[in-house]
Design a protein around this motif. Structure first.
Motif, PDB file in Angstrom:
ATOM      1  N   SER A 113      -5.855  -0.682 -14.149  1.00  0.00           N
ATOM      2  CA  SER A 113      -5.692  -0.314 -12.746  1.00  0.00           C
ATOM      3  C   SER A 113      -4.967  -1.411 -11.970  1.00  0.00           C
ATOM      4  N   GLU A 114      -4.356  -1.009 -10.880  1.00  0.00           N
ATOM      5  CA  GLU A 114      -3.697  -1.933  -9.967  1.00  0.00           C
ATOM      6  C   GLU A 114      -4.212  -1.640  -8.566  1.00  0.00           C
ATOM      7  N   THR A 115      -5.465  -1.980  -8.344  1.00  0.00           N
ATOM      8  CA  THR A 115      -6.124  -1.635  -7.083  1.00  0.00           C
ATOM      9  C   THR A 115      -6.566  -2.846  -6.267  1.00  0.00           C
ATOM     10  N   HIS A 116      -6.738  -3.988  -6.888  1.00  0.00           N
ATOM     11  CA  HIS A 116      -7.241  -5.195  -6.222  1.00  0.00           C
ATOM     12  C   HIS A 116      -6.315  -6.369  -6.552  1.00  0.00           C
ATOM     13  N   PHE A 117      -5.749  -6.983  -5.519  1.00  0.00           N
ATOM     14  CA  PHE A 117      -4.813  -8.084  -5.728  1.00  0.00           C
ATOM     15  C   PHE A 117      -5.143  -9.280  -4.856  1.00  0.00           C
ATOM     16  N   LYS A 118      -4.751 -10.436  -5.356  1.00  0.00           N
ATOM     17  CA  LYS A 118      -4.755 -11.670  -4.564  1.00  0.00           C
ATOM     18  C   LYS A 118      -3.319 -12.166  -4.572  1.00  0.00           C
ATOM     19  N   VAL A 119      -2.813 -12.526  -3.386  1.00  0.00           N
ATOM     20  CA  VAL A 119      -1.492 -13.127  -3.312  1.00  0.00           C
ATOM     21  C   VAL A 119      -1.621 -14.516  -2.694  1.00  0.00           C
ATOM     22  N   VAL A 120      -0.906 -15.445  -3.269  1.00  0.00           N
ATOM     23  CA  VAL A 120      -0.806 -16.800  -2.741  1.00  0.00           C
ATOM     24  C   VAL A 120       0.674 -16.989  -2.426  1.00  0.00           C
ATOM     25  N   ILE A 161       2.303 -10.038   8.670  1.00  0.00           N
ATOM     26  CA  ILE A 161       3.628  -9.974   8.039  1.00  0.00           C
ATOM     27  C   ILE A 161       3.494  -9.454   6.608  1.00  0.00           C
ATOM     28  N   ILE A 162       2.568 -10.020   5.864  1.00  0.00           N
ATOM     29  CA  ILE A 162       2.380  -9.603   4.465  1.00  0.00           C
ATOM     30  C   ILE A 162       1.883  -8.164   4.389  1.00  0.00           C
ATOM     31  N   ASN A 163       0.921  -7.813   5.239  1.00  0.00           N
ATOM     32  CA  ASN A 163       0.425  -6.432   5.236  1.00  0.00           C
ATOM     33  C   ASN A 163       1.538  -5.444   5.570  1.00  0.00           C
ATOM     34  N   GLU A 164       2.426  -5.798   6.484  1.00  0.00           N
ATOM     35  CA  GLU A 164       3.531  -4.907   6.836  1.00  0.00           C
ATOM     36  C   GLU A 164       4.507  -4.782   5.665  1.00  0.00           C
ATOM     37  N   LEU A 165       4.815  -5.894   5.012  1.00  0.00           N
ATOM     38  CA  LEU A 165       5.711  -5.839   3.857  1.00  0.00           C
ATOM     39  C   LEU A 165       5.144  -4.973   2.738  1.00  0.00           C
ATOM     40  N   LEU A 166       3.817  -4.973   2.606  1.00  0.00           N
ATOM     41  CA  LEU A 166       3.166  -4.237   1.509  1.00  0.00           C
ATOM     42  C   LEU A 166       2.525  -2.930   1.983  1.00  0.00           C
ATOM     43  N   ARG A 167       3.008  -2.420   3.101  1.00  0.00           N
ATOM     44  CA  ARG A 167       2.457  -1.193   3.686  1.00  0.00           C
ATOM     45  C   ARG A 167       2.400  -0.041   2.673  1.00  0.00           C
ATOM     46  N   ASP A 168       3.470   0.168   1.936  1.00  0.00           N
ATOM     47  CA  ASP A 168       3.508   1.284   0.970  1.00  0.00           C
ATOM     48  C   ASP A 168       2.485   1.096  -0.147  1.00  0.00           C
ATOM     49  N   GLU A 169       2.354  -0.120  -0.636  1.00  0.00           N
ATOM     50  CA  GLU A 169       1.392  -0.388  -1.709  1.00  0.00           C
ATOM     51  C   GLU A 169      -0.039  -0.189  -1.211  1.00  0.00           C
ATOM     52  N   GLY A 204      -2.568   3.070  -2.999  1.00  0.00           N
ATOM     53  CA  GLY A 204      -3.539   2.826  -4.054  1.00  0.00           C
ATOM     54  C   GLY A 204      -4.117   1.431  -4.119  1.00  0.00           C
ATOM     55  N   VAL A 205      -3.501   0.455  -3.447  1.00  0.00           N
ATOM     56  CA  VAL A 205      -4.096  -0.878  -3.437  1.00  0.00           C
ATOM     57  C   VAL A 205      -5.284  -0.830  -2.491  1.00  0.00           C
ATOM     58  N   HIS A 206      -6.439  -1.053  -3.048  1.00  0.00           N
ATOM     59  CA  HIS A 206      -7.699  -0.943  -2.303  1.00  0.00           C
ATOM     60  C   HIS A 206      -8.056  -2.244  -1.590  1.00  0.00           C
ATOM     61  N   ILE A 248       5.007  -5.685  -5.428  1.00  0.00           N
ATOM     62  CA  ILE A 248       4.482  -6.726  -4.540  1.00  0.00           C
ATOM     63  C   ILE A 248       5.283  -8.013  -4.733  1.00  0.00           C
ATOM     64  N   THR A 249       5.508  -8.401  -5.969  1.00  0.00           N
ATOM     65  CA  THR A 249       6.250  -9.627  -6.273  1.00  0.00           C
ATOM     66  C   THR A 249       7.663  -9.571  -5.707  1.00  0.00           C
ATOM     67  N   VAL A 250       8.348  -8.466  -5.916  1.00  0.00           N
ATOM     68  CA  VAL A 250       9.731  -8.328  -5.436  1.00  0.00           C
ATOM     69  C   VAL A 250       9.787  -8.369  -3.915  1.00  0.00           C
ATOM     70  N   LYS A 251       8.909  -7.644  -3.253  1.00  0.00           N
ATOM     71  CA  LYS A 251       8.949  -7.604  -1.785  1.00  0.00           C
ATOM     72  C   LYS A 251       8.647  -8.968  -1.173  1.00  0.00           C
ATOM     73  N   LEU A 252       7.618  -9.643  -1.668  1.00  0.00           N
ATOM     74  CA  LEU A 252       7.280 -10.952  -1.107  1.00  0.00           C
ATOM     75  C   LEU A 252       8.368 -11.977  -1.421  1.00  0.00           C
ATOM     76  N   SER A 253       8.922 -11.927  -2.606  1.00  0.00           N
ATOM     77  CA  SER A 253       9.990 -12.854  -2.992  1.00  0.00           C
ATOM     78  C   SER A 253      11.242 -12.634  -2.155  1.00  0.00           C
TER      79      SER A 253
END
Length: 110
Positions: free
Chosen positions: A41-48, A65-73, A77-79, A13-18
């Motif tokens: 677990s890595e199921t719940h995230f907050k991004v700023v 835009i963010i949801n598309e960038l993180l489509r795979d995540e 498994g990201v709930h 997530i960090t790499v893709k958004l950066s």
């Protein structure tokens, strides 16, 4: 000290958004510990995300835009993903404080 291998989803997530948004400010917070999931677990995230790319773009489009960038995540498994997406001017004038996420209600409306 943790490594990218211990937190593969958070790191991804960090790499893709950066890489794609070149943010002036980025926080990726794993909030999974606040929920009824196994430790680590890595199921719940907050991004700023604060990016010049968001100037003049409606909030819903920023989220898309963010949801598309993180489509795979999100498919892998990201709930839950809480998104705070601001332009630099919004970040400066609106204050830089981010509200804490609410406590988990158990997922069953409790």
């Amino acid at each position: 000290m943790s490594t990218d291998q211990e937190k593969p989803t958070e790191s991804s997530i960090t790499v893709k958004l950066s890489t794609h948004l070149k943010p002036e400010h980025l926080e990726v917070v794993n909030e999974s510990f606040m929920h009824n999931v196994p430790r680590g677990s890595e199921t719940h995230f907050k991004v700023v995300v604060v990016s010049k790319d968001f100037e003049g773009i409606p909030l819903i489009k920023r989220h898309r835009i963010i949801n598309e960038l993180l489509r795979d995540e999100l498919a892998g498994g990201v709930h839950a993903l809480s998104i705070i997406a601001k332009s630099p001017s919004q970040w400066e004038t609106g204050g830089k404080a981010v509200e804490p996420s609410p406590a988990c209600r158990g997922g069953f409306g409790k």
